[in-house]
Scaffold this motif. Structure first.
Motif, PDB file in Angstrom:
ATOM      1  N   GLY A 223      81.507  38.836  24.091  1.00 26.98           N
ATOM      2  CA  GLY A 223      82.239  40.449  23.669  1.00 26.98           C
ATOM      3  C   GLY A 223      82.985  41.269  24.212  1.00 26.98           C
ATOM      4  N   ASN A 224      81.939  40.903  25.719  1.00 30.66           N
ATOM      5  CA  ASN A 224      81.856  41.977  26.831  1.00 30.66           C
ATOM      6  C   ASN A 224      83.567  41.891  26.692  1.00 30.66           C
ATOM      7  OD1 ASN A 224      79.978  43.331  26.194  1.00 30.66           O
ATOM      8  ND2 ASN A 224      78.944  43.146  28.398  1.00 30.66           N
ATOM      9  N   VAL A 225      84.269  43.131  27.438  1.00 29.51           N
ATOM     10  CA  VAL A 225      86.055  43.110  27.621  1.00 29.51           C
ATOM     11  C   VAL A 225      85.970  43.451  29.033  1.00 29.51           C
ATOM     12  CG1 VAL A 225      87.898  43.662  27.202  1.00 29.51           C
ATOM     13  CG2 VAL A 225      87.123  42.531  25.367  1.00 29.51           C
ATOM     14  N   TYR A 226      86.173  42.966  30.091  1.00 28.50           N
ATOM     15  CA  TYR A 226      86.564  44.095  31.474  1.00 28.50           C
ATOM     16  C   TYR A 226      87.219  44.161  31.333  1.00 28.50           C
ATOM     17  CZ  TYR A 226      81.393  42.474  31.554  1.00 28.50           C
ATOM     18  OH  TYR A 226      79.870  42.464  30.681  1.00 28.50           O
TER      19      TYR A 226
ATOM     20  N   ASP B 238      79.623  44.252  38.334  1.00 25.26           N
ATOM     21  CA  ASP B 238      79.360  45.426  40.009  1.00 25.26           C
ATOM     22  C   ASP B 238      81.647  45.890  39.708  1.00 25.26           C
ATOM     23  OD1 ASP B 238      80.948  45.986  42.354  1.00 25.26           O
ATOM     24  OD2 ASP B 238      80.939  44.507  43.779  1.00 25.26           O
ATOM     25  N   GLU B 239      81.047  47.475  39.534  1.00 21.31           N
ATOM     26  CA  GLU B 239      82.173  47.986  38.951  1.00 21.31           C
ATOM     27  C   GLU B 239      83.730  47.784  39.976  1.00 21.31           C
ATOM     28  OE1 GLU B 239      82.398  51.721  37.211  1.00 21.31           O
ATOM     29  OE2 GLU B 239      79.526  51.481  36.799  1.00 21.31           O
ATOM     30  N   SER B 240      83.278  47.683  41.187  1.00 22.11           N
ATOM     31  CA  SER B 240      84.498  47.826  42.154  1.00 22.11           C
ATOM     32  C   SER B 240      85.928  46.241  41.615  1.00 22.11           C
ATOM     33  CB  SER B 240      83.889  47.517  43.170  1.00 22.11           C
ATOM     34  OG  SER B 240      83.572  46.418  43.818  1.00 22.11           O
ATOM     35  N   LYS B 241      84.858  45.381  40.620  1.00 22.92           N
ATOM     36  CA  LYS B 241      85.412  44.222  40.592  1.00 22.92           C
ATOM     37  C   LYS B 241      86.367  44.257  39.058  1.00 22.92           C
ATOM     38  CE  LYS B 241      82.930  41.618  44.010  1.00 22.92           C
ATOM     39  NZ  LYS B 241      82.309  40.319  44.600  1.00 22.92           N
ATOM     40  N   TYR B 242      85.286  44.296  38.052  1.00 25.92           N
ATOM     41  CA  TYR B 242      85.828  44.556  36.641  1.00 25.92           C
ATOM     42  C   TYR B 242      84.790  45.942  36.796  1.00 25.92           C
ATOM     43  CZ  TYR B 242      85.887  39.670  37.685  1.00 25.92           C
ATOM     44  OH  TYR B 242      86.488  38.289  37.733  1.00 25.92           O
ATOM     45  N   LYS B 243      84.884  46.939  34.908  1.00 27.83           N
ATOM     46  CA  LYS B 243      84.859  47.821  34.936  1.00 27.83           C
ATOM     47  C   LYS B 243      84.285  47.399  33.415  1.00 27.83           C
ATOM     48  CE  LYS B 243      84.183  52.278  33.859  1.00 27.83           C
ATOM     49  NZ  LYS B 243      83.315  52.795  34.432  1.00 27.83           N
ATOM     50  N   ILE B 244      83.605  47.713  32.144  1.00 27.89           N
ATOM     51  CA  ILE B 244      83.714  47.405  31.178  1.00 27.89           C
ATOM     52  C   ILE B 244      84.320  48.690  30.375  1.00 27.89           C
ATOM     53  CG2 ILE B 244      81.433  48.332  30.998  1.00 27.89           C
ATOM     54  CD1 ILE B 244      80.368  46.453  28.471  1.00 27.89           C
ATOM     55  N   LEU B 245      84.831  47.584  29.291  1.00 29.93           N
ATOM     56  CA  LEU B 245      85.705  48.743  28.519  1.00 29.93           C
ATOM     57  C   LEU B 245      85.305  49.035  27.507  1.00 29.93           C
ATOM     58  CD1 LEU B 245      89.185  47.695  29.122  1.00 29.93           C
ATOM     59  CD2 LEU B 245      88.047  49.889  30.701  1.00 29.93           C
ATOM     60  N   PHE B 246      84.799  47.727  26.308  1.00 30.34           N
ATOM     61  CA  PHE B 246      84.219  48.278  24.785  1.00 30.34           C
ATOM     62  C   PHE B 246      83.798  46.475  24.755  1.00 30.34           C
ATOM     63  CE2 PHE B 246      88.682  47.382  24.596  1.00 30.34           C
ATOM     64  CZ  PHE B 246      89.461  45.635  24.255  1.00 30.34           C
ATOM     65  N   ARG B 247      83.290  46.395  23.812  1.00 27.01           N
ATOM     66  CA  ARG B 247      82.672  44.984  23.085  1.00 27.01           C
ATOM     67  C   ARG B 247      83.289  44.881  22.359  1.00 27.01           C
ATOM     68  NH1 ARG B 247      76.430  44.705  22.799  1.00 27.01           N
ATOM     69  NH2 ARG B 247      76.870  45.498  24.632  1.00 27.01           N
ATOM     70  N   ALA B 248      84.050  43.481  22.075  1.00 25.38           N
ATOM     71  CA  ALA B 248      84.140  43.138  20.090  1.00 25.38           C
ATOM     72  C   ALA B 248      83.057  43.093  19.307  1.00 25.38           C
ATOM     73  CB  ALA B 248      85.373  41.697  20.555  1.00 25.38           C
ATOM     74  N   LYS B 249      83.533  43.266  18.473  1.00 22.88           N
ATOM     75  CA  LYS B 249      82.749  43.793  16.757  1.00 22.88           C
ATOM     76  C   LYS B 249      82.442  42.247  16.503  1.00 22.88           C
ATOM     77  CE  LYS B 249      82.006  48.089  15.815  1.00 22.88           C
ATOM     78  NZ  LYS B 249      82.485  49.264  14.504  1.00 22.88           N
ATOM     79  N   PRO B 250      81.365  41.497  15.691  1.00 15.00           N
ATOM     80  CA  PRO B 250      81.902  40.456  15.208  1.00 15.00           C
ATOM     81  C   PRO B 250      82.589  39.853  14.631  1.00 15.00           C
ATOM     82  CG  PRO B 250      79.529  41.165  14.782  1.00 15.00           C
ATOM     83  CD  PRO B 250      79.544  42.513  15.499  1.00 15.00           C
TER      84      PRO B 250
END
Length: 420
Positions: free
Chosen positions: A278-281, A384-396
């Protein structure tokens, strides 16, 4: 309804004799009250919420009503309320009912500038009939009658009362399962940890020192509270949900984006260091197999982690993160036309989530996933934040919908048939 909501009351009046009966009726309902004159209230800085403020408009009879209301606004901003006061209402306990509208107008100005926490409601009650008859028996009935025309206040008061009851039931139902007080600290901590791990399915071995496991415990309790709320919800006034138009339609996209985000995505207490379904990057690299060929240059390119929770929670079933590529775009008014221009109308695109509010974006966004951009990735790269930066997570609810629609798309077999 109103008496269930109120625990503490503030009375502000320049005449002590005119509030004696009011104080007694509050005592009879076991409601804690504090009385302040316009002079003594200047020395007060409230640190905790009071749910109701009884307020005489004419705090100084030698001044004009405009000056009195200006003084009230200063009290609200600097002394009584401030910016984190909590839910409360104002009863204008005054002979000057003709000026209640002016107070509402000025408080609305303060609401627009967020000068202090806005009252849930402002209603007027002329104190003269109560004082003259020395009878306050109908006070709370009269307050509820005055609130009958205020749909928002009635709805939020009833909902708040229901939440408070459900909160108590939820805590009691879980805590009562702990065998005894002697071991309650350790046993409760074990249950909280179990609930937290169960929320995402995270393995014990994957829990790092900076992973916010305690937040997952709170989120798990939110689910328990929700279950209690749904089971205990009672029918209420149907007139609360009959309105079919909105006064300022230009504000609706922003309001809808806030509500959708609250329901569908989690932007709090997410961590870059643990990869969870569910993580969105945001994709930070310019070249990636997950960047859709339909993504506009100015869009935010993303990946969505779609590992089934059962695989994530069982050791050895997940080797690499499973990802779907997509992008975030500013949601325009004619969204379907926007999709046609981007050529994103085919079944391989997930395009149902809009508008949402994403912390990194100023405008309401639409989330589009391209099921063709499918692959896997090492956790170390996602961390690795230089490749992917987490934005939010989808709820169930959102995660389940995406998994279901992706599965339906991936399971299209087709059949080669020769038709004579």
């Amino acid at each position: 309804m109103i008496t269930e909501f109120i625990n503490r009351v503030v009375i502000i009046d320049n005449k002590l004799a005119e509030v004696d009966g009011l104080k007694k009726v509050l005592q009879d309902h076991d409601i804690v009250y504090e009385f302040f004159s316009p002079t003594t209230v200047n020395d007060i800085n409230f640190k905790k919420n009071r749910q109701l403020i009884f307020l005489d408009l004419s705090l100084d009879d030698s001044k004009s009503m405009t000056d009195n209301i200006a003084q009230i606004r200063i009290l609200f901003r600097d002394r009584i309320i401030g910016k984190d006061f909590g839910l409360y209402g104002v009863v204008v306990w005054s002979k000057h009912q003709e000026d209640v509208g002016l107070l509402k107008e000025k408080v609305q100005e303060d609401r627009n500038t967020k000068a202090y926490t806005s009252p849930l409601f402002i209603i007027g009650l002329d104190k003269t009939p109560y004082i003259t008859a020395m009878n306050f028996d109908t006070l709370f009935t009269d307050i509820e009658t005055a609130l009958n025309g205020d749909v928002a206040a009635t709805f939020f008061l009833e909902w708040s009362n229901t939440v408070n009851k459900a909160q108590s039931k939820t805590i009691d139902s879980i805590y009562s399962q702990i065998p005894d007080y002697k071991n309650s600290n350790k046993d409760a901590a074990f249950i909280f940890r179990t609930l937290a791990k169960n929320y995402t399915g995270i393995q014990e071995s994957e829990i790092t020192e900076d992973y916010p496991l305690h937040i997952d415990a709170f989120k798990s309790f939110d689910d328990l509270l929700h279950a209690e709320l749904i089971g205990d919800q009672k029918a209420t006034n149907k007139s609360l949900v009959t309105q079919t138009s909105f006064s300022n339609t230009g504000k609706l996209p922003e309001i809808y984006s806030y509500i959708n985000s609250a329901i569908l995505i989690d932007t709090n207490n997410i961590t870059q260091n643990v990869v969870i379904p569910g993580n969105v990057y945001e994709i930070k690299e310019t070249e990636s197999i997950f960047i859709s060929d339909k993504a506009p240059d100015q869009s935010t390119k993303i990946v969505f982690e779609i590992t089934p929770p059962c695989d994530f929670s069982q050791q050895g079933k997940r080797i690499r993160a499973r990802l779907i590529g997509g992008f975030l775009i500013d949601k325009q008014e004619q969204y379907q036309e926007q999709l046609k221009k981007l050529k994103c109308t085919a079944d391989c695109f997930y395009k149902d989530v809009y508008p949402i509010k994403v912390p990194t974006q100023n405008n309401p966004q639409a989330l589009i996933l391209d099921f063709r951009c499918l692959g896997d990735e090492d956790d170390s790269n996602l961390q690795d934040e230089s490749k992917y930066k987490i934005l939010f997570r989808a709820k169930p609810k959102l995660f389940a919908d995406i998994i279901q629609k992706f599965s339906s798309h991936a399971a299209r077999l087709g059949l080669s048939v020769i038709h004579g």
